[in-house]
Design an enzyme around this catalytic site. Structure first.
Site, PDB file in Angstrom:
ATOM      1  N   PHE A  64     -59.682 -33.731 -20.076  1.00 57.21           N
ATOM      2  CA  PHE A  64     -59.405 -33.656 -18.639  1.00 57.21           C
ATOM      3  C   PHE A  64     -60.441 -32.714 -18.034  1.00 57.21           C
ATOM      4  O   PHE A  64     -60.476 -31.534 -18.364  1.00 57.21           O
ATOM      5  CB  PHE A  64     -58.000 -33.133 -18.355  1.00 57.21           C
ATOM      6  CG  PHE A  64     -57.693 -33.075 -16.877  1.00 57.21           C
ATOM      7  CD1 PHE A  64     -57.184 -34.186 -16.226  1.00 57.21           C
ATOM      8  CD2 PHE A  64     -57.959 -31.935 -16.143  1.00 57.21           C
ATOM      9  CE1 PHE A  64     -56.927 -34.154 -14.854  1.00 57.21           C
ATOM     10  CE2 PHE A  64     -57.704 -31.891 -14.779  1.00 57.21           C
ATOM     11  CZ  PHE A  64     -57.187 -33.004 -14.137  1.00 57.21           C
TER      12      PHE A  64
ATOM     13  N   ASP B  11     -66.475 -27.141 -21.178  1.00 57.29           N
ATOM     14  CA  ASP B  11     -65.534 -26.966 -20.071  1.00 57.29           C
ATOM     15  C   ASP B  11     -64.494 -25.936 -20.503  1.00 57.29           C
ATOM     16  O   ASP B  11     -63.583 -26.239 -21.278  1.00 57.29           O
ATOM     17  CB  ASP B  11     -64.886 -28.311 -19.751  1.00 57.29           C
ATOM     18  CG  ASP B  11     -63.836 -28.228 -18.654  1.00 57.29           C
ATOM     19  OD1 ASP B  11     -63.389 -27.101 -18.333  1.00 57.29           O
ATOM     20  OD2 ASP B  11     -63.442 -29.290 -18.137  1.00 57.29           O
TER      21      ASP B  11
ATOM     22  N   LYS C 190     -59.940 -21.560 -12.716  1.00 60.17           N
ATOM     23  CA  LYS C 190     -58.560 -21.154 -12.979  1.00 60.17           C
ATOM     24  C   LYS C 190     -58.405 -19.637 -13.041  1.00 60.17           C
ATOM     25  O   LYS C 190     -58.376 -18.973 -12.016  1.00 60.17           O
ATOM     26  CB  LYS C 190     -58.036 -21.835 -14.243  1.00 60.17           C
ATOM     27  CG  LYS C 190     -57.767 -23.334 -14.059  1.00 60.17           C
ATOM     28  CD  LYS C 190     -57.009 -23.938 -15.206  1.00 60.17           C
ATOM     29  CE  LYS C 190     -56.723 -25.419 -15.003  1.00 60.17           C
ATOM     30  NZ  LYS C 190     -55.712 -25.679 -13.973  1.00 60.17           N
TER      31      LYS C 190
END
Length: 413
Positions: free
Chosen positions: A148, A233, A266
């Site tokens: 994702f 990522d 995040k």
């Protein structure tokens, strides 16, 4: 915050909020589970005044918990000084944050940071950098099954779940998805037309899973041999979430590799929107030039001040070690519970496998999460038969103990 001082909305006001949500907001998130009005540390309160232990932290965002004094102070002071200036200019918080990122990653000369507003934007920038790699003559980018990477169009193309991509077909061309954990398949897919390989060191959306030992090392060797970029990522797994600044720095995960690009978001902002695309060494010289990419709000002084406070607080409070220590305490507690199988992840990014019951049925993770919410615990039914925990890095054993005690009943129903 004392029990007597948290906010409580009148019942009719709470219902008005819910009605207004359905009337004026996009339906893309469905109906909200709660109307939250206040938070402190590891806890939040809803409009009725009910208290919840937040074991998701905004999906690994609220690294310092809710309303940490250092984070609030940084935002308040910066907002009273300088808010937004556009990227025609720079500001001390932006430079200080970039310097701090260079420091914590021990980046070599030539490395650079591009600030954006989210994880998907950080990956979009990396996607565009990959398109420019090798002079733009390498059309293909590889992603891994289960990945994702976001929901904007470039990041969406990298995201494995067909249900996310299909409504927006044909999407961005040139992305190849390879089977999870299969080094031979990865080697077969990489060639002279490959611009980059995108990998999450820990895949969050499939239930928090790491790659088989040797996979990231093989990816680094294969991309280096082919002249392609390796992009990690670390949007979810970074910012001390796993006990290291970034998960690939853990030898058991990264085996000492150095990527060409790292993406972060995040937890970086601790609740303020910020993303970072970090080029390592001379990769920066091959990629985007002035005018080829941009963002209006990326790197704005308030978001950068918040992120700098997050990084400095993680250091000063020893939250790397704390995340690892809590995992060392929590994992045995969870594995001792009937109905729980494998515990995956590292630090405070944790996946919980739900085992079949006596009738051979795997408990419905969504039903378990719903019962947990009713009991005052926010958890994530991330995949069928799997739960995800990503609490604040500041959470304590004492705060977690009631959840551990309640979990057998929540699973059994």
């Amino acid at each position: 915050m004392s029990e007597a001082t948290h906010q409580q909305a009148p019942t009719d006001q709470a219902q008005t909020w819910r009605d207004d949500f359905s009337r004026v907001l996009s339906p893309v998130f469905g109906s909200p589970q709660l109307d939250l009005v206040q938070g402190e540390g590891s806890y939040v309160w809803d409009a009725s005044g009910k208290k919840y232990l937040d074991l998701l932290a905004g999906i690994a965002v609220n690294a310092l918990g809710h309303c940490h004094p250092a984070w609030v102070k940084a935002i308040t002071e910066q907002a009273s000084t300088l808010g937004h200036i556009s990227n025609f200019f720079t500001s001390p918080p932006q430079i200080a944050l970039a310097n701090k990122i260079h420091e914590i990653l021990d980046l070599p000369s030539g490395s650079a940071v591009f600030f954006s507003n989210s994880g998907t934007e950080a990956n979009e920038a990396a996607f565009k950098m990959a398109r420019r790699a090798g002079g733009g003559g390498r059309p293909f980018i590889i992603a891994v099954e289960g990945a994702f990477h976001g929901r904007t169009m470039g990041s969406l193309a990298l995201t494995a779940k067909e249900a996310y991509r299909e409504p927006f077909a044909p999407g961005v061309p040139g992305v190849v998805h390879v089977p999870y954990g299969d080094v031979e398949a990865l080697a077969a897919a990489i060639n002279d037309n490959t611009a980059a390989v995108f990998i999450e060191p820990i895949q969050g959306e499939v239930g928090v899973r790491t790659h088989p030992q040797g996979y990231l090392k093989a990816a680094r060797e294969l991309t280096t041999k082919a002249g392609a970029l390796l992009v990690l990522d670390e949007v979810q797994s970074g910012i001390a979430r796993t006990g290291y600044w970034f998960a690939h720095q853990d030898w058991s995960i990264g085996e000492g590799i150095t990527p060409d690009i790292i993406t972060s978001a995040k937890g970086l902002g601790g609740g303020m929107p910020i993303g970072a695309t970090i080029t390592v060494g001379d990769a920066n010289t091959k990629l985007l030039e002035a005018g080829q990419h941009g963002t209006t709000f990326g790197g704005n002084p308030i978001a950068c001040a918040a992120a700098l406070a997050v990084l400095e607080t993680i250091e000063s409070e020893g939250l790397h070690d704390h995340a690892a220590d809590i995992n060392d305490w929590l994992t045995p507690q969870l594995t001792a519970i009937d109905g729980i199988g494998e515990i995956t992840g590292q630090g405070l990014l944790i996946g919980i496998e739900l085992l079949p019951d006596a009738a051979g049925e795997i408990p419905d993770s969504k039903a378990v999460a719903a019962r947990a919410l009713e009991a005052g615990f926010i958890i994530n039914p991330v995949a069928p038969g799997r739960l995800r925990l990503a609490p604040p890095l500041t959470i304590t054993e004492e705060e977690l103990a009631p959840f551990v005690a309640a979990l057998p009943g929540l699973i059994a129903g």
